[in-house]
Design an enzyme around this catalytic site. Sequence first.
Site, PDB file in Angstrom:
ATOM      1  N   ARG A  45       0.746  -1.314   0.124  1.00  0.00           N
ATOM      2  CA  ARG A  45       0.042   0.122  -0.055  1.00  0.00           C
ATOM      3  C   ARG A  45       0.815   1.275   0.077  1.00  0.00           C
ATOM      4  NH1 ARG A  45      -5.544   0.208  -0.304  1.00  0.00           N
ATOM      5  NH2 ARG A  45      -6.491  -1.996   0.085  1.00  0.00           N
ATOM      6  N   LYS A 141      -3.106 -19.904   4.648  1.00  0.00           N
ATOM      7  CA  LYS A 141      -4.157 -20.254   5.850  1.00  0.00           C
ATOM      8  C   LYS A 141      -4.228 -18.970   6.445  1.00  0.00           C
ATOM      9  CE  LYS A 141      -3.258 -22.317   9.744  1.00  0.00           C
ATOM     10  NZ  LYS A 141      -2.434 -21.729  10.891  1.00  0.00           N
ATOM     11  N   HIS A 171       2.519 -24.740   5.830  1.00  0.00           N
ATOM     12  CA  HIS A 171       4.192 -24.752   5.734  1.00  0.00           C
ATOM     13  C   HIS A 171       4.600 -25.933   6.454  1.00  0.00           C
ATOM     14  CE1 HIS A 171       3.600 -23.236   9.913  1.00  0.00           C
ATOM     15  NE2 HIS A 171       4.848 -23.499  10.291  1.00  0.00           N
ATOM     16  N   LYS A 175       8.674 -28.370   5.556  1.00  0.00           N
ATOM     17  CA  LYS A 175       9.742 -28.834   6.389  1.00  0.00           C
ATOM     18  C   LYS A 175      10.547 -29.967   5.907  1.00  0.00           C
ATOM     19  CE  LYS A 175       7.437 -26.735  10.698  1.00  0.00           C
ATOM     20  NZ  LYS A 175       8.322 -25.875  11.280  1.00  0.00           N
ATOM     21  N   GLU A 209       4.047 -25.637  21.684  1.00  0.00           N
ATOM     22  CA  GLU A 209       4.839 -24.546  21.276  1.00  0.00           C
ATOM     23  C   GLU A 209       4.868 -23.867  22.793  1.00  0.00           C
ATOM     24  OE1 GLU A 209       3.506 -21.904  17.677  1.00  0.00           O
ATOM     25  OE2 GLU A 209       1.826 -23.212  18.333  1.00  0.00           O
ATOM     26  N   ASP A 228      -6.564 -23.938  13.991  1.00  0.00           N
ATOM     27  CA  ASP A 228      -5.297 -23.360  13.834  1.00  0.00           C
ATOM     28  C   ASP A 228      -4.310 -24.254  13.359  1.00  0.00           C
ATOM     29  OD1 ASP A 228      -3.540 -21.022  13.746  1.00  0.00           O
ATOM     30  OD2 ASP A 228      -2.612 -21.660  15.572  1.00  0.00           O
ATOM     31  N   HIS A 233      -1.955 -28.809  10.184  1.00  0.00           N
ATOM     32  CA  HIS A 233      -0.529 -29.243  10.181  1.00  0.00           C
ATOM     33  C   HIS A 233      -0.642 -30.800  10.692  1.00  0.00           C
ATOM     34  CE1 HIS A 233       0.494 -25.209   9.738  1.00  0.00           C
ATOM     35  NE2 HIS A 233       0.391 -24.821  10.870  1.00  0.00           N
ATOM     36  N   LYS A 333      -0.294 -23.965  23.036  1.00  0.00           N
ATOM     37  CA  LYS A 333       0.636 -22.966  23.136  1.00  0.00           C
ATOM     38  C   LYS A 333       1.011 -23.021  24.740  1.00  0.00           C
ATOM     39  CE  LYS A 333      -0.525 -20.598  19.301  1.00  0.00           C
ATOM     40  NZ  LYS A 333       0.215 -20.712  18.362  1.00  0.00           N
TER      41      LYS A 333
END
Length: 486
Positions: A45, A141, A171, A175, A209, A228, A233, A333
Amino acid sequence: MLKICNIVIVGGEGDLAFRKLYPALYSLHRENLLADCTKVVGFGRGNFTEDSFKKNMRKWAEGSEYVKEVDDQTWSTFCERVMHFVGDATSPNDIQRLQEEMGPEEIVFYLSTPPSIFAPICKAMGAAGVVTESTRLVVEKPLGESLASFNVINDTLFETFEEHQIYRIDHYLGKETVQNLLALRFANIFFEPLWNRTYIDHVQITVAESVGAGGRWNYYNESGALRDMVQNHLLQLVCLVAMEFPARNKADDIRDEKLKIIRCLKPIDSASVQTHTVRGQYVEGSVNHELVPGYMQEKDAQDTSTTETFVAIKAEIENNRWQGVPFYLRTGKRMAERYSEIVIQFKPVIFKFIDVDPNAINNNQLVIRLQPNEGIEMKMMNKVPGLSEGTKLQHVGLNLSFEEAFEDHRSPSAYERLLLDVTRGDQTLFMRSDELRGAWSWVDGMIDGWERVNQVPQKYKAGSTGPDDALGLLIKDGRRWQDFSG
Ligand code: BG6
């Protein structure tokens, strides 16, 4: 011959572009994997000048753990192919202007934007007349939050592009260690005969994580761990572990086999959701000796939320190979450590040594460490050396560390692999519509079940391994989660 195509990052001034995409493109440039005439265009932008855009790019490339080195000479040749284009991607005029500046080469459009503007962007591309048979579209995603919303987004893409032109990113598939799963299974003779319900007791997949949801609370709160992480994944990992040999090493043959696994997943609905899933949400605790806030204290947090930041699932695949072999999945998480690991737990040996306590024999285990300390460990029983009476056994690991075994090789980032494959026109590591439809439909069943039985997340302390019931999920089956092996 390297394919000449121009790579246009729409949303090119955004976080993903700077953090992941430009460093990956720089590495590809450094390794001479981009054709000489390929241009890299950051379509944004106009929050940056040409100069500040390139400076920012360099800053992120220098900070990337995957970029080997940023030297002035290579950086300046990279910059020759970089173009900062200011415009509105929903305007056909601006897209036409872009093409005039770039020339006639094939274009890869990478939409690094929220899906809510995929529709006007694709429409503008169509109206501008820049889409030909060889134009490719890469999308990130989240592709929907349910089967219905995925279909809406997908149909939007189909108005301008065909399936063979669309590259849907997961992604994890980029890997190295994830790609190695197929090599491990299909290039070694000794796994395949054992890779089934006769010899495997169960499979565990953990993606833990240590980071929290802070910084993207609003997005995350709409999504939660199931949408998520699991929908994409973890399910892709399940597919790679469980799929049959593909007919050929071709994109559609591999995706056909993955799809069969997704279709064989036993639905989890209101009748089974409480016995097969555990939801959790972190509260204040300490991670790596640092006090961290709970999910509800993160920046931007609202007053109440029943979003899960942890989920554990007992998944079952109803086919001949896997009937009766649970796949236990968990992700969360603010867990104690960041690691992703797959554990293949074998069944017990049938005849045990007469002079050995049968309880002292541990079953074989294959541990595939996806990150960090990438590697593979085969845990097996060995005799402890010595002259003691009777045979003493010990469970020890044959440990293959990728870093040691391939010390001369650099492990590329997932985005390098994926971007390179897009330029080569190889869709193997990208998700097809039907795979995503299947995955969403399985996940929708669980979400609907949670709502119907009002299954809310249990609290777990940041820095722990998740809520207690996640342990219970395995204990009630007479099993337990494996600790991180790395
Ligand atoms: C993303 C999720 O897809 O994957 C994030 O949206 C998550 O929430 C990330 O943190 C994990 O990726 P990695 O490569 O760090 O394991």
